[in-house]
Design a protein around this motif. Structure first.
Motif, PDB file in Angstrom:
ATOM      1  N   THR A 123       0.804  -1.224   0.000  1.00  0.00           N
ATOM      2  CA  THR A 123       0.000   0.000   0.000  1.00  0.00           C
ATOM      3  C   THR A 123       0.838   1.275   0.000  1.00  0.00           C
ATOM      4  OG1 THR A 123      -0.125  -0.156   2.382  1.00  0.00           O
ATOM      5  CG2 THR A 123      -1.960  -1.057   1.145  1.00  0.00           C
ATOM      6  N   ARG A 124       1.971   1.233   0.640  1.00  0.00           N
ATOM      7  CA  ARG A 124       2.730   2.470   0.741  1.00  0.00           C
ATOM      8  C   ARG A 124       3.836   2.582  -0.303  1.00  0.00           C
ATOM      9  NH1 ARG A 124       1.314   5.760   4.606  1.00  0.00           N
ATOM     10  NH2 ARG A 124      -0.015   4.928   6.242  1.00  0.00           N
ATOM     11  N   GLN A 125       4.266   1.472  -0.830  1.00  0.00           N
ATOM     12  CA  GLN A 125       5.377   1.551  -1.780  1.00  0.00           C
ATOM     13  C   GLN A 125       4.936   1.467  -3.240  1.00  0.00           C
ATOM     14  OE1 GLN A 125       5.998  -1.503   0.432  1.00  0.00           O
ATOM     15  NE2 GLN A 125       6.471  -0.073   2.070  1.00  0.00           N
ATOM     16  N   ASN A 135       1.843   1.137  -6.423  1.00  0.00           N
ATOM     17  CA  ASN A 135       0.478   1.519  -6.744  1.00  0.00           C
ATOM     18  C   ASN A 135      -0.342   0.348  -7.270  1.00  0.00           C
ATOM     19  OD1 ASN A 135       1.288   1.223  -9.413  1.00  0.00           O
ATOM     20  ND2 ASN A 135       1.666   3.402  -9.685  1.00  0.00           N
ATOM     21  N   ARG A 136       0.255  -0.806  -7.345  1.00  0.00           N
ATOM     22  CA  ARG A 136      -0.503  -1.982  -7.800  1.00  0.00           C
ATOM     23  C   ARG A 136      -0.366  -3.106  -6.792  1.00  0.00           C
ATOM     24  NH1 ARG A 136       0.026  -2.131 -14.324  1.00  0.00           N
ATOM     25  NH2 ARG A 136      -0.270   0.077 -14.586  1.00  0.00           N
TER      26      ARG A 136
END
Lengths: 105, 351
Positions: B290-292, B294-295
């Motif tokens: 989720t933080r690193q 976008n997929r």
């Protein structure tokens, strides 16, 4: 003057998919046809009303909102101009996570 | 020999063509009559036709190996050997919606490749309950079977939702499924998570399941997915199943994450590299992505419907692996001898 963009009425109550090729109500189409033109036109805040949707998936949200960073906006510009209206606070939080944690192109 | 004028030649040619058309027409007529719906079917007509029996129990939970042995045999005969086959339903006694959806998808693929309509044989010899369930699930409609049975009265506590299939991300089909479930289960308060899970499953199919350079054991219908559902009203339980014939999560995972990252997660989880552990790793990667990145959050969306329900379970069968996740946080992985031939996602929810 602010403007409210109600997704369920002006786009679809069933937004889904990332790219236009995925299906009829994709994040890419929403961003290009509604979100970017509305952001460019509005003088005050753009309020995106996410209520009354059948649901939402991360692919749609990421492409619609995270895609703004990859195209022409900075997170700061969006924090100044964009407001997410959602009864479910997790939804607004998810949208902002795609904006704040996205790497621009 | 008398020489024919151009006009005479033309007339003779027209006459010859007429005779040929009549001859062929008579043949076609015979063939049509043979397969006419009015002709009762009394068994296989040709000697080179292979009969493949369905197992007595068509359920991944109760008879995984038996079900998959059937599909393996069917797929090889129908899609590789391209034999004339017919599937015998007469031994079938118990049907679960997960294997029923797989059967519908398999017959749908076969029908599309063959390009001719299917017919139901010996319907009167099928178990009445099996016939009713498959009819209620819409098997005969999906396959465009001409001689479908009449609808029978359904059991009070178990209702099936008709199969749906498509090759795009169609949110309206997820909504239709929800409406159909609610007819029997009442209002689903977590509907947005059902929608999110189903549309992410569709997106995964369109993006990952059928790569252009994918190695498929059997020819697929590109980007095609199938879904179905059922409601057990006495147990207040609803089941939603989603299936595709893609290469599977264990194969597509390295397209989203590097092998090093996958191995790192497997090592952190204390798992050896199997199909089942790769599904579990995909879940973990989705959670931490989720933080690193976008997929990669699609699987997390798929699990969320369970997390947001009072009680429930998610099962994912992909490749040789099976991954089960319960709303109390328990996870279980199983490795099967025969691969499922795609990815099957099953939500069992007590809303």
């Amino acid at each position: 003057m602010s403007r409210t963009l109600k997704v369920s009425r002006e786009f679809s109550a069933e937004p889904a998919g990332r790219f236009r090729t995925d299906g009829p109500n994709s994040g890419e189409r929403f961003r290009e046809e509604l979100l970017i033109p509305a952001l460019k036109k509005v003088e005050g805040k753009l309020v995106v009303d996410m209520n009354d949707l059948e649901g939402y998936g991360s692919s749609f949200l990421e492409e619609a909102f995270g895609g703004l960073i990859r195209s022409e906006f900075t997170p700061k510009q969006l924090h100044d101009k964009l407001e997410i209206l959602a009864d479910d606070p997790a939804l607004a939080q998810e949208v902002w996570s795609y904006i704040d944690n996205n790497r621009s192109r | 020999m008398k020489r024919l004028s151009a006009d005479q030649k033309r007339r003779q040619l027209i006459h010859a063509k007429k005779l040929e058309r009549r001859r062929l027409g008579a043949r076609r007529g015979k063939r049509r009559r043979r397969f006419s719906p009015r002709t009762p079917y009394d068994g296989p007509k040709t000697r080179d036709q292979i009969k493949i029996d369905l197992p007595a129990v068509l359920s991944l939970e109760d008879n995984y190996d038996g079900v998959m042995a059937f599909f393996q045999r069917f797929r090889y005969a129908a899609l590789i050997d391209k034999k004339k086959i017919y599937v015998d339903f007469r031994l079938l006694r118990k049907v679960h919606s997960n294997a029923a959806l797989m059967l519908a998808a398999e017959l749908d693929r076969w029908r599309r490749f063959r390009g001719i309509p299917l017919r139901a044989r010996q319907l009167e010899q099928w178990q009445p309950e099996v016939r009713r369930l498959l009819n209620e699930m819409g098997l005969f409609e999906l396959l465009d079977v001409a001689n479908k049975p009449r609808p029978a009265k359904s059991q009070a506590d178990l209702n099936y939702i008709k199969f749906q299939t498509h090759n795009l991300v169609e949110g309206n089909l997820a909504t239709q499924l929800r409406f159909a479930l609610e007819e029997h289960a009442g209002k689903i308060t977590t509907k947005q998570f059902l929608f999110g899970g189903l549309t992410e499953a569709m997106t995964n199919v369109v993006h990952h399941a059928y790569p252009d350079d994918g190695e498929f054991a059997y020819p697929p219908i590109r980007n095609q997915w199938w879904m179905a559902g059922s409601v057990n009203s006495s147990e207040k339980r609803l089941t939603v199943i989603f299936f595709d014939h893609g290469v599977g999560i264990p194969t597509t995972l390295p397209a989203t994450y590097t092998l090093e990252k996958i191995k790192e997660v497997l090592s952190t989880l204390g798992l050896i590299d199997t199909d089942a552990s790769r599904i579990k790793a995909a879940m973990e990667l989705g959670r931490t992505a989720t933080r690193q990145q976008n997929r990669g959050r699609g699987l997390l969306n798929i699990r969320r419907f369970v997390d947001k329900s009072r009680k429930g379970q998610l099962k994912i069968f992909s490749g040789h692996g099976e991954y089960a996740y319960s709303s109390d946080g328990q996870e279980k992985t199983t490795t099967h001898k025969i691969p499922i031939g795609g990815t099957l996602i099953q939500w069992t929810i007590y809303p």
